[in-house]
Design a protein around this motif. Structure first.
Motif, mmCIF file in Angstrom:
data_model
loop_
_atom_site.group_PDB
_atom_site.id
_atom_site.type_symbol
_atom_site.label_atom_id
_atom_site.label_comp_id
_atom_site.label_asym_id
_atom_site.label_seq_id
_atom_site.Cartn_x
_atom_site.Cartn_y
_atom_site.Cartn_z
ATOM 1 N N GLY A 1 -68.614 -0.172 61.953
ATOM 2 C CA GLY A 1 -67.455 -0.488 60.779
ATOM 3 C C GLY A 1 -66.574 0.825 60.594
ATOM 4 N N ILE A 2 -67.352 1.912 60.562
ATOM 5 C CA ILE A 2 -66.802 3.425 60.568
ATOM 6 C C ILE A 2 -65.689 3.501 61.647
ATOM 7 C CG2 ILE A 2 -66.978 5.883 60.605
ATOM 8 C CD1 ILE A 2 -69.850 5.320 59.169
ATOM 9 N N ILE A 3 -66.373 3.109 62.945
ATOM 10 C CA ILE A 3 -65.303 3.524 64.024
ATOM 11 C C ILE A 3 -64.165 2.434 64.054
ATOM 12 C CG2 ILE A 3 -65.304 3.228 66.523
ATOM 13 C CD1 ILE A 3 -68.166 4.134 66.756
ATOM 14 N N SER A 4 -64.424 1.407 63.919
ATOM 15 C CA SER A 4 -63.355 0.366 63.867
ATOM 16 C C SER A 4 -62.284 0.453 62.436
ATOM 17 C CB SER A 4 -63.817 -1.011 63.523
ATOM 18 O OG SER A 4 -62.720 -2.096 63.445
ATOM 19 N N TYR A 5 -62.946 1.092 61.637
ATOM 20 C CA TYR A 5 -61.918 1.463 60.384
ATOM 21 C C TYR A 5 -61.153 2.654 60.725
ATOM 22 C CZ TYR A 5 -60.306 2.338 55.638
ATOM 23 O OH TYR A 5 -59.494 2.589 54.469
ATOM 24 N N CYS A 6 -61.734 3.720 61.227
ATOM 25 C CA CYS A 6 -61.079 4.934 61.434
ATOM 26 C C CYS A 6 -60.126 4.765 62.516
ATOM 27 C CB CYS A 6 -62.098 6.016 62.178
ATOM 28 S SG CYS A 6 -63.182 6.550 60.726
ATOM 29 N N LYS A 7 -60.470 4.185 63.690
ATOM 30 C CA LYS A 7 -59.400 3.694 64.622
ATOM 31 C C LYS A 7 -57.808 3.251 64.230
ATOM 32 C CE LYS A 7 -62.100 2.628 68.870
ATOM 33 N NZ LYS A 7 -61.129 3.332 69.606
ATOM 34 N N LYS A 8 -58.050 2.617 63.029
ATOM 35 C CA LYS A 8 -56.851 2.168 62.346
ATOM 36 C C LYS A 8 -56.454 3.083 61.297
ATOM 37 C CE LYS A 8 -54.740 -1.701 60.003
ATOM 38 N NZ LYS A 8 -55.068 -3.415 59.260
ATOM 39 N N GLU B 1 -60.890 -5.037 55.206
ATOM 40 C CA GLU B 1 -59.867 -4.160 55.836
ATOM 41 C C GLU B 1 -60.608 -3.558 57.105
ATOM 42 O OE1 GLU B 1 -58.777 -1.388 52.794
ATOM 43 O OE2 GLU B 1 -58.332 -2.969 51.160
ATOM 44 N N ILE B 2 -61.721 -3.799 57.231
ATOM 45 C CA ILE B 2 -62.519 -3.423 58.469
ATOM 46 C C ILE B 2 -62.295 -4.119 59.599
ATOM 47 C CG2 ILE B 2 -64.745 -2.614 59.455
ATOM 48 C CD1 ILE B 2 -65.878 -2.465 56.615
ATOM 49 N N PRO B 3 -61.406 -3.756 60.459
ATOM 50 C CA PRO B 3 -61.086 -4.630 61.789
ATOM 51 C C PRO B 3 -62.349 -4.950 62.409
ATOM 52 C CG PRO B 3 -59.873 -2.455 61.631
ATOM 53 C CD PRO B 3 -60.782 -2.176 60.556
ATOM 54 N N PRO B 4 -62.331 -6.062 63.223
ATOM 55 C CA PRO B 4 -63.224 -6.481 64.130
ATOM 56 C C PRO B 4 -63.877 -5.436 64.868
ATOM 57 C CG PRO B 4 -61.446 -8.054 64.070
ATOM 58 C CD PRO B 4 -61.039 -6.709 63.197
#
Length: 525
Positions: free
Chosen positions: A36-43, A183-186
């Motif tokens: 979840g952290i990685i996906s959110y931070c990427k965006k 808001e967390i992307p897949p």
């Protein structure tokens, strides 16, 4: 052009191989938080290009330090982020962060996860090689850190980050939670999801099932004294939408062949319409569901039971904790009306769904009368099976604080390994050795001697459970004994003799199993 910042996530976890079943299947925990952290931070990291890498490291792996430094030297991270689920994994962080700092002092080291959030006030007493730790969920705090030009300044000023200096000065961390977790992307594409498929055996029919885990909610509205979920993630339950979960399921089944989605949520049923929408879809695509996290008993009704049946739910855990109303209301603080439990068990049995009652013994304040009430409750309710845990005061829970205040435990090292089946609380009516033995005695009593299916002539269903235990633990004398009784009912002399001989061989040499056999008045010679 924006500069690049590299972050290596090191997930410290158990080696799954010792947990292989008799069929050579194993469990591997999927790192939902890190993904979840990685996906959110990427965006949401705008000031830097972000490059991520994930390394799973198993505790007690002799090559763990070499594997870590190989990845560090190959990936060349600016930040190494350790993630742990349990307190007793933290010593691995202490050891590995020291290795990093000895070789690459310039790397900024951080840590997070349940085991960190629950121990933040004492964590830095054990290490000087972690620069900062994150309290609670990480999407917003980590994205803020990665957007910052000065990592140390952000770690010292952000409300969810703690450093050795801010903890020493008495800083108390605060949540920085996403109100809308959609808001967390897949994120399932970020790992090889084939590695996280669990194959297990149905207690109902003995069939092999391939399942994939999902967590679809965060937070808990309750404050049970043994749990820190609401303390870590807030009392407001935040959920991925039904549309999001359906989309995730579709993406998962494109890449892996699975039979079942295993929901690991504490509160999957809290939004009934959402739960039913998800279950309906799973039924439509011909898959099965399993509420592995247990269910909120007060939310169970006919419609939910119907959709459980349509999605081939075979077993449900019911977290009752105690058969004493006094214990639930005054000690545990669990808002459960015990009068609701038997109707739920009967409802699920109507749909041929096996129930397991979960209970805790050895809780401070528990008396012999409370234990008697719990046993009577179990016998009156008719669970197919039970699981008895021993009260475990984990750091971050109200139970831990109460035990420290009353002198019921010795707070020498919060990172010592804890077990939910071996207690260490000493309190009125509670002695660790006796309560551990009592807990196991109850597990034997209600899963074998007073097994609901065996007593009610459901021998095929009882056989599945007895046989699974026998295969998982070949030294489990009482499982062999009851398999012999089952095969006697089936008229299968060969298997009856096989298992009764296995039972007799064990109790002849194993003093503890012989004691249990005598306690339950089983055949000895």
């Amino acid at each position: 052009m924006k500069p690049t910042r590299k972050i290596l996530f090191v997930i410290v976890c158990l080696d799954p191989s010792p947990f292989k079943t008799a069929e050579n299947f194993f469990i591997r925990a999927l790192p939902f938080g890190v993904l979840g952290i990685i996906s959110y931070c990427k965006k949401h990291v705008y000031n830097y290009n972000i490059d991520f890498s994930i390394l799973e490291i198993y505790i007690n792996d002799e090559s763990i330090e070499n594997k870590l430094m190989e990845r560090v030297n190959e990936f060349k991270p600016d930040i190494v982020a350790f993630s742990v689920m349990f307190n007793h994994f933290c010593p691995e962080i202490f050891r590995l962060s020291k290795v990093i700092k000895e070789n690459k002092k310039e790397i900024f080291t951080i840590a997070g996860g349940i085991g960190i959030s629950d121990t933040y006030d004492e964590f830095f007493n054990y290490t000087e090689n972690i620069d900062a730790i994150c309290f609670s969920e990480g999407e917003l705090p980590v994205s803020a850190l990665l957007n910052a030009d000065n990592l140390f300044y952000m770690a010292e000023t952000h409300k969810s980050w703690l450093t050795p200096g801010t903890v020493k000065n008495g800083k108390k961390p605060a949540y920085d939670l996403l109100d809308n977790i959609n808001e967390i992307p897949p994120f399932y594409h970020l790992i090889n999801i084939k590695d996280y498929v669990l194959e297990t055996i149905s207690r109902k029919n003995g069939n092999t099932i391939k399942m994939f885990p999902m967590v679809t909610t965060r937070g808990c509205p309750y404050s049970c004294n043994f749990c820190s979920a609401s303390y870590r993630s807030g009392k407001k339950v935040r959920s991925f939408s039904a549309d999001r979960i359906i989309s995730d399921i579709n993406n998962i089944i494109k890449y892996i062949d699975i039979d079942m989605i295993s929901f690991r949520d504490d509160q999957f049923l809290l939004d009934k319409n959402r739960a039913i929408t998800i279950l309906k879809y799973i039924a439509e695509i011909g898959k099965s569901a399993s509420p592995e996290g247990g269910i909120n008993i007060s939310l169970m009704d006919e419609e939910i039971a119907y959709w459980f049946k349509q999605t081939n739910v075979t077993q449900v855990s019911l977290p009752v904790e105690s058969g004493s109303e006094r214990m639930l209301k005054e000690i545990i603080k669990k808002p459960l009306d015990l009068k609701q439990v038997k109707p739920v068990v009967d409802l699920l049995r109507k749909y041929d769904i096996v129930t397991t009652g979960n209970f805790i013994c050895g809780m401070p304040g528990e008396t012999p009368e409370d234990r008697k009430l719990t046993e009577e409750f179990i016998e009156d309710t008719g669970f197919n099976g039970v699981t008895f845990f021993v009260a475990t005061p984990l750091k971050g829970t109200r139970l831990y604080d109460e035990c420290i205040k009353s002198g019921y435990i010795n707070n020498t090292n919060i990172f010592d390994k804890k077990s939910f089946f071996n207690g260490y609380i000493t309190a009125p009516y509670i002695e660790p050795v006796k309560i551990n033995k009592y807990s196991y005695y109850l597990n034997l009593k209600y899963n074998f001697i007073k097994n609901y299916d065996y007593l009610h002539g459901n021998f095929e269903k009882a056989e599945i459970f007895f046989k699974r235990v026998s295969e998982l633990d070949p030294n489990h004398a009482i499982s062999h004994y009851y398999l012999a009784k089952i095969y006697n009912e089936f008229g299968n002399k060969e298997l009856k003799d096989k298992y009764i001989n296995m039972y007799k061989k064990i109790i002849k040499t194993d003093k503890l199993w012989r004691e249990y056999a005598l306690a339950f008045d089983l055949e000895i010679d």
